[in-house]
Design an enzyme around this catalytic site. Sequence first.
Site, PDB file in Angstrom:
ATOM      1  CG  HIS A  29      43.157  65.145   2.823  1.00  0.00           C
ATOM      2  ND1 HIS A  29      41.935  65.128   2.246  1.00  0.00           N
ATOM      3  CD2 HIS A  29      43.557  63.973   3.025  1.00  0.00           C
ATOM      4  CE1 HIS A  29      41.529  63.869   1.949  1.00  0.00           C
ATOM      5  NE2 HIS A  29      42.445  63.180   2.673  1.00  0.00           N
ATOM      6  CG  HIS A  55      49.445  47.972  -4.173  1.00  0.00           C
ATOM      7  ND1 HIS A  55      50.640  48.675  -3.915  1.00  0.00           N
ATOM      8  CD2 HIS A  55      49.641  47.018  -5.060  1.00  0.00           C
ATOM      9  CE1 HIS A  55      51.387  48.031  -4.459  1.00  0.00           C
ATOM     10  NE2 HIS A  55      51.148  47.186  -5.292  1.00  0.00           N
ATOM     11  CG  ASN A  56      43.528  53.540  -1.430  1.00  0.00           C
ATOM     12  OD1 ASN A  56      42.424  53.643  -2.444  1.00  0.00           O
ATOM     13  ND2 ASN A  56      43.185  53.756  -0.379  1.00  0.00           N
ATOM     14  CG  ASP A  59      50.705  56.896   5.119  1.00  0.00           C
ATOM     15  OD1 ASP A  59      50.481  55.886   4.566  1.00  0.00           O
ATOM     16  OD2 ASP A  59      50.749  57.023   6.381  1.00  0.00           O
ATOM     17  CB  SER A  60      46.072  60.322   3.094  1.00  0.00           C
ATOM     18  OG  SER A  60      45.728  58.983   2.428  1.00  0.00           O
ATOM     19  CD  GLU A  90      54.667  44.449   7.705  1.00  0.00           C
ATOM     20  OE1 GLU A  90      54.371  44.400   9.029  1.00  0.00           O
ATOM     21  OE2 GLU A  90      55.624  43.560   7.606  1.00  0.00           O
ATOM     22  CG  ASP A  92      35.766  60.675   0.869  1.00  0.00           C
ATOM     23  OD1 ASP A  92      36.672  61.264   1.686  1.00  0.00           O
ATOM     24  OD2 ASP A  92      36.072  60.277  -0.125  1.00  0.00           O
ATOM     25  N   GLY A 134      41.019  54.087  -4.993  1.00  0.00           N
ATOM     26  CA  GLY A 134      40.375  55.357  -4.810  1.00  0.00           C
ATOM     27  C   GLY A 134      41.563  56.330  -4.635  1.00  0.00           C
ATOM     28  CE  LYS A 135      45.991  56.435   0.222  1.00  0.00           C
ATOM     29  NZ  LYS A 135      47.290  56.050   0.629  1.00  0.00           N
TER      30      LYS A 135
HETATM   31  P1  IMP Z   1      47.277  54.305   3.709  1.00  0.00           P
HETATM   32  O1  IMP Z   1      47.668  55.980   3.317  1.00  0.00           O
HETATM   33  O2  IMP Z   1      47.222  53.717   2.503  1.00  0.00           O
HETATM   34  O3  IMP Z   1      47.768  54.115   4.918  1.00  0.00           O
HETATM   35  O4  IMP Z   1      45.482  54.602   3.816  1.00  0.00           O
HETATM   36  C1  IMP Z   1      44.968  55.834   3.980  1.00  0.00           C
HETATM   37  C2  IMP Z   1      43.668  55.419   4.474  1.00  0.00           C
HETATM   38  O5  IMP Z   1      42.965  56.591   5.121  1.00  0.00           O
HETATM   39  C3  IMP Z   1      42.556  55.135   3.315  1.00  0.00           C
HETATM   40  O6  IMP Z   1      42.589  53.690   3.312  1.00  0.00           O
HETATM   41  C4  IMP Z   1      41.172  55.735   3.840  1.00  0.00           C
HETATM   42  O7  IMP Z   1      40.841  54.722   4.851  1.00  0.00           O
HETATM   43  C5  IMP Z   1      41.844  57.064   4.684  1.00  0.00           C
HETATM   44  N1  IMP Z   1      41.628  58.080   3.730  1.00  0.00           N
HETATM   45  C6  IMP Z   1      42.602  58.781   3.249  1.00  0.00           C
HETATM   46  N2  IMP Z   1      42.468  59.776   2.380  1.00  0.00           N
HETATM   47  C7  IMP Z   1      41.063  59.701   2.419  1.00  0.00           C
HETATM   48  C8  IMP Z   1      40.055  60.426   1.688  1.00  0.00           C
HETATM   49  O8  IMP Z   1      40.291  61.266   1.161  1.00  0.00           O
HETATM   50  N3  IMP Z   1      38.600  60.013   1.970  1.00  0.00           N
HETATM   51  C9  IMP Z   1      38.618  58.971   2.687  1.00  0.00           C
HETATM   52  N4  IMP Z   1      39.285  58.377   3.263  1.00  0.00           N
HETATM   53  C10 IMP Z   1      40.579  58.744   3.261  1.00  0.00           C
END
Ligand code: IMP
Length: 203
Positions: free
Chosen positions: A182, A9-10, A69-70, A40, A157, A12-13
């Site tokens: 990554h 749901h992100n 997941d990052s 969750e 970033d 940016g990703k």
């Molecule tokens: P999740 O994987 O949805 O739990 O969220 C990963 C979070 O890690 C993101 O909301 C960012 O805060 C951070 N993150 C992951 N990848 C990046 C990236 O490429 N740039 C900047 N922040 C990142």
Amino acid sequence: MKNLVIASHNEGKVSEIRHLLAPLGFSVISARELDLPEPEETGSSFVENATLKAEQAAMLSGEFSLADDSGLCVEALDGAPGIYSARWAGEKKDFNAATARITEELRHKGLEIEGARAYFICVLALSSPHEKVKIFEGEVHGYLTFPARGKHGFGYDPIFIPDGYEMTFGEMEPSAKHAISHRFIAFQKFVDYLKKNKLNENI
Ligand code: IMP
């Protein structure tokens, strides 16, 4: 495999993943577009969280699903924020607050803030309705800089400079970040897997 649900749901990703998948000719749809619930993240590792997101989206959509997941791991903070990277920004997704917490925790430990070693990690999980999950990982190492610089990218970033560069990910053109990130490294492994298993006709 023609359709792929991006279990995120992100925005940016999702936009980075769409860009990375564009040459493969998939029909890509995000979990938000399908109105799937956001699970969750109860796992205790990147692999567990990526797996639970991918499995839920595959089960609910009946399609192949890819979850990412990052996060950012600061070495001197024992890998924090790590799997809590999104949560450190709170419900308002305030990355100024998340960045301030990193500097506070480094100061609290009596450590130098500027140049603190850190890395981004991306774990991709591919789930199909009938097969066991497959995992692909990528990392990019570098260091932190404050104050934040740059308007591109998302999340952390603007405070991260990859080794060998002077610009933050936030200052780089998106295509320059995509070429070394990554997420890109994990995607290369995903694409190799598709190739080896003849799961995509465009590669
Ligand atoms: P999740 O994987 O949805 O739990 O969220 C990963 C979070 O890690 C993101 O909301 C960012 O805060 C951070 N993150 C992951 N990848 C990046 C990236 O490429 N740039 C900047 N922040 C990142």
